[in-house]
Design a protein around this motif. Structure first.
Motif, PDB file in Angstrom:
ATOM      1  N   TYR A  10       0.287   0.972 -34.157  1.00  0.00           N
ATOM      2  CA  TYR A  10       0.302  -0.133 -35.120  1.00  0.00           C
ATOM      3  C   TYR A  10      -1.127  -0.373 -35.610  1.00  0.00           C
ATOM      4  N   MET A  22       5.220  -1.103 -45.500  1.00  0.00           N
ATOM      5  CA  MET A  22       6.549  -0.599 -45.807  1.00  0.00           C
ATOM      6  C   MET A  22       7.396  -1.571 -46.635  1.00  0.00           C
ATOM      7  N   ASP A  23       7.200  -2.878 -46.439  1.00  0.00           N
ATOM      8  CA  ASP A  23       8.035  -3.820 -47.181  1.00  0.00           C
ATOM      9  C   ASP A  23       7.653  -3.841 -48.676  1.00  0.00           C
ATOM     10  N   ARG A  24       6.543  -3.151 -49.023  1.00  0.00           N
ATOM     11  CA  ARG A  24       6.151  -3.072 -50.440  1.00  0.00           C
ATOM     12  C   ARG A  24       6.655  -1.792 -51.105  1.00  0.00           C
ATOM     13  N   TRP A  25       7.333  -0.927 -50.343  1.00  0.00           N
ATOM     14  CA  TRP A  25       7.897   0.279 -50.939  1.00  0.00           C
ATOM     15  C   TRP A  25       9.182  -0.093 -51.672  1.00  0.00           C
ATOM     16  N   THR A  26       9.678   0.811 -52.503  1.00  0.00           N
ATOM     17  CA  THR A  26      10.990   0.555 -53.103  1.00  0.00           C
ATOM     18  C   THR A  26      12.056   0.864 -52.041  1.00  0.00           C
ATOM     19  N   PRO A  27      13.239   0.247 -52.188  1.00  0.00           N
ATOM     20  CA  PRO A  27      14.307   0.532 -51.215  1.00  0.00           C
ATOM     21  C   PRO A  27      14.585   2.031 -51.091  1.00  0.00           C
ATOM     22  N   VAL A  30      12.040   3.581 -48.853  1.00  0.00           N
ATOM     23  CA  VAL A  30      12.313   3.238 -47.447  1.00  0.00           C
ATOM     24  C   VAL A  30      13.403   4.150 -46.902  1.00  0.00           C
ATOM     25  N   ASP A  31      14.474   4.307 -47.681  1.00  0.00           N
ATOM     26  CA  ASP A  31      15.582   5.173 -47.245  1.00  0.00           C
ATOM     27  C   ASP A  31      15.105   6.607 -47.030  1.00  0.00           C
ATOM     28  N   MET A  34      13.200   6.885 -43.782  1.00  0.00           N
ATOM     29  CA  MET A  34      14.038   6.815 -42.579  1.00  0.00           C
ATOM     30  C   MET A  34      14.860   8.093 -42.415  1.00  0.00           C
ATOM     31  N   GLN A  35      15.309   8.642 -43.545  1.00  0.00           N
ATOM     32  CA  GLN A  35      16.060   9.892 -43.500  1.00  0.00           C
ATOM     33  C   GLN A  35      15.170  11.021 -42.942  1.00  0.00           C
ATOM     34  N   ALA A  55      10.442   3.165 -29.473  1.00  0.00           N
ATOM     35  CA  ALA A  55       9.583   2.268 -30.243  1.00  0.00           C
ATOM     36  C   ALA A  55       9.207   1.081 -29.360  1.00  0.00           C
ATOM     37  N   LEU A  56       8.001   0.564 -29.562  1.00  0.00           N
ATOM     38  CA  LEU A  56       7.537  -0.584 -28.772  1.00  0.00           C
ATOM     39  C   LEU A  56       7.403  -1.809 -29.669  1.00  0.00           C
ATOM     40  N   ALA A  57       7.623  -2.975 -29.071  1.00  0.00           N
ATOM     41  CA  ALA A  57       7.441  -4.231 -29.801  1.00  0.00           C
ATOM     42  C   ALA A  57       5.946  -4.414 -30.102  1.00  0.00           C
ATOM     43  N   PRO A  58       5.635  -5.078 -31.226  1.00  0.00           N
ATOM     44  CA  PRO A  58       4.222  -5.237 -31.592  1.00  0.00           C
ATOM     45  C   PRO A  58       3.539  -6.356 -30.811  1.00  0.00           C
TER      46      PRO A  58
END
Lengths: 135, 385
Positions: A10, A22-27, A30-31, A34-35, A55-58
């Motif tokens: 992180y 990542m939340d500023r990428w287009t959907p 993001v897909d 993840m693919q 994955a670990l919690a931040p």
């Protein structure tokens, strides 16, 4: 075969080239990301090189013993400046070259604009003799 | 080849027979496990004519072998009588006692879950270990420690039905990861418990499980991603399971002893009743959440109630209801994000979705919330243009 730990951070890794949260990428971006990640893990399972991934919690804290009969000392949550691991993948491969090749492939996962993130991943060999060490 | 589920259904009875013959619970359980593993290995051609009798005989012999080798180790010459003592005919009460024993109040939830799945569910240690993603040796230790705890605590203070139900609900919520479908297993065990015990809350729990299970096929997309209730393809809901769940719930409610599982099942039934999401009777759902709050006032119930209030009375009312929910309750930010989005405050929604992703309890929810954040941010960019 030799095992390698691929670490994603992180915080604490050098900034990647394509550094957009990542939340500023287009959907669709993001897909696609993840693919790519899912295909990568599936491929490694298929080649028999995948061992584990988590994955670990931040969040988290430092803990140490503080003497008989006393509760452990804790420090944290981690300060903003500290290195923070986001998750890992363990692979079991024939050579260091292969481990580096796979880490490079993982780092090429697409990000904003569909371009590779170029994320820095830490590659750590498990203790043990190299796979090509003469018998 | 016998169906493994049918085989497992025999396990509690075999265990009860051995305990009835005076074998202590821990040894009897080990012996039954051994018989079960032998059955799985040797019944390939088809089960024997009397599978229960076969399992009892093999478990009994396994127990005697162990007693003999223990005796030999102690260098004693005592002979163990190979003939079983007069059999005690096991009744339904004995199986019920088994449920209570495995959910003993002295056990931690994870130990009670493991012991229930093995002694009542008839799963092998390896299957339980696989399902919970821990090494088999770790699970074996957890189970043998649980048995020691139960033995030390004695049988005078077995668990109560509330603890048993909590254990079964924990198993149900685990879903399935390995080759064992834990949700289906929890339903099977709850169904069995419900047949042993005339208790409306057990029926409520069974109904709740069936109604949730009915939606399973539509809950995730082809790549495993979360599909929220509002977006699910309702034609894929299992109508047989819904009908069964509703019928069981109605029978439970008719007994007029409401509890939290019945109230939750009623909410699930109202969702199942809506052919389209816009047909959902949110007003009645809020009323059931109020009932649920009277049964069990927890932050999670309040959180879910706020969602329902948001649908029934609008997002502002939902946000007002959310004020009663502490900030650190998992998924609170996701609910707040959704309500702000419906209220038209997209900036706040995007910020909260991103934060919900950071604090998500698992990878699937993290991915879901990131997608939500990306979607709302894209809407915001379009507005700016």
């Amino acid at each position: 075969m030799a095992k390698y730990l691929l670490l994603k951070h992180y915080r604490g890794a050098p900034a990647p080239e394509n550094d957009v949260p990542m939340d500023r990428w287009t959907p669709n971006e993001v897909d696609a990301h993840m693919q790519y990640m899912s295909d990568f893990a599936t491929k490694l399972q298929g080649t028999g090189e995948f061992v584990d991934g988590q994955a670990l919690a931040p969040e988290g804290l430092w803990v140490r013993y503080d003497g008989e009969g006393r509760p452990p000392v804790t420090d944290g949550p981690f300060a903003e400046t500290k290195d923070l691991i986001a998750g890992w993948m363990i692979i079991d491969v024939d050579s260091q070259e292969r481990a580096v090749e796979l880490a490079g492939e993982l780092s090429a996962a697409p990000g904003a604009g569909g371009r590779p993130i170029h994320e820095w991943l830490e590659v750590r060999p498990f203790l043990g003799l190299p796979p090509d060490y003469p018998a | 080849m016998i169906d493994p589920v049918e085989l497992r259904a025999l396990v509690p009875r075999v265990l009860v027979v051995l305990v009835g013959r005076g074998v202590d619970f821990a040894s009897a359980e080990d012996a039954v496990q051994e018989a079960l593993i032998r059955a799985l290995a040797s019944w390939g051609e088809g089960p024997p004519a009397d599978p229960t009798g076969w399992l009892v005989t093999v478990a009994w012999r396994a127990h005697l072998d162990r007693v003999r080798s223990d005796a030999a180790r102690r260098d004693r010459e005592d002979r163990v009588d190979a003939e079983p003592p007069p059999g005690v005919v096991p009744g339904t009460d004995d199986t019920l006692q088994l449920y209570f024993l495995c959910a003993h109040p002295d056990l931690t939830p994870s130990s009670a879950v493991a012991l229930t799945l093995r002694a009542v569910g008839g799963l092998t240690t390896r299957q339980i270990a696989d399902a919970y993603l821990v090494p088999e040796a770790t699970m074996a230790q957890r189970i043998s420690r649980a048995k020691r705890t139960v033995a030390a605590a004695g049988l005078d203070r077995p668990g109560d039905v509330a603890t048993v139900m909590r254990v079964l609900y924990l198993v149900f919520n685990e879903g399935y990861t390995g080759d064992v479908d834990l949700a289906a297993e929890a339903i099977r065990l709850t169904r069995q418990l419900s047949a042993l015990l005339d208790e409306p809350e057990v029926r409520g729990l069974l109904a709740l499980m069936l109604l949730h299970h009915a939606r399973r096929a539509s809950r995730s997309g082809p790549d495993g991603r979360i599909v929220p209730l509002a977006e699910q393809d309702r034609t894929r809901w299992d109508t047989d399971l819904v009908a069964e769940g509703v019928a069981i719930l109605q029978a439970a409610l008719a007994q007029d002893r409401l509890g939290e599982f019945q109230a939750q099942a009623a909410i699930a039934a109202l969702h199942a009743d809506a052919q389209r999401v816009e047909d959902t009777d949110w007003v009645q759902i809020v009323e059931w959440y109020d009932e649920l709050l009277r049964c069990t006032d927890t932050p999670v119930v309040r959180l879910n109630r706020a969602v329902a209030v948001g649908e029934a009375d609008g997002p502002r009312a939902g946000l007002a209801a959310l004020a009663d929910v502490p900030d650190d309750v998992p998924r609170r930010e996701a609910v707040a994000a959704h309500l702000h989005e419906r209220d038209g405050d997209l900036e706040q929604a995007a910020r909260l979705y991103a934060s919900a992703a950071r604090n998500a309890p698992n990878q699937l929810e993290r991915d879901h919330q990131i997608r939500q954040a990306a979607r709302v941010n894209e809407q915001l960019r379009r507005q700016d243009r």
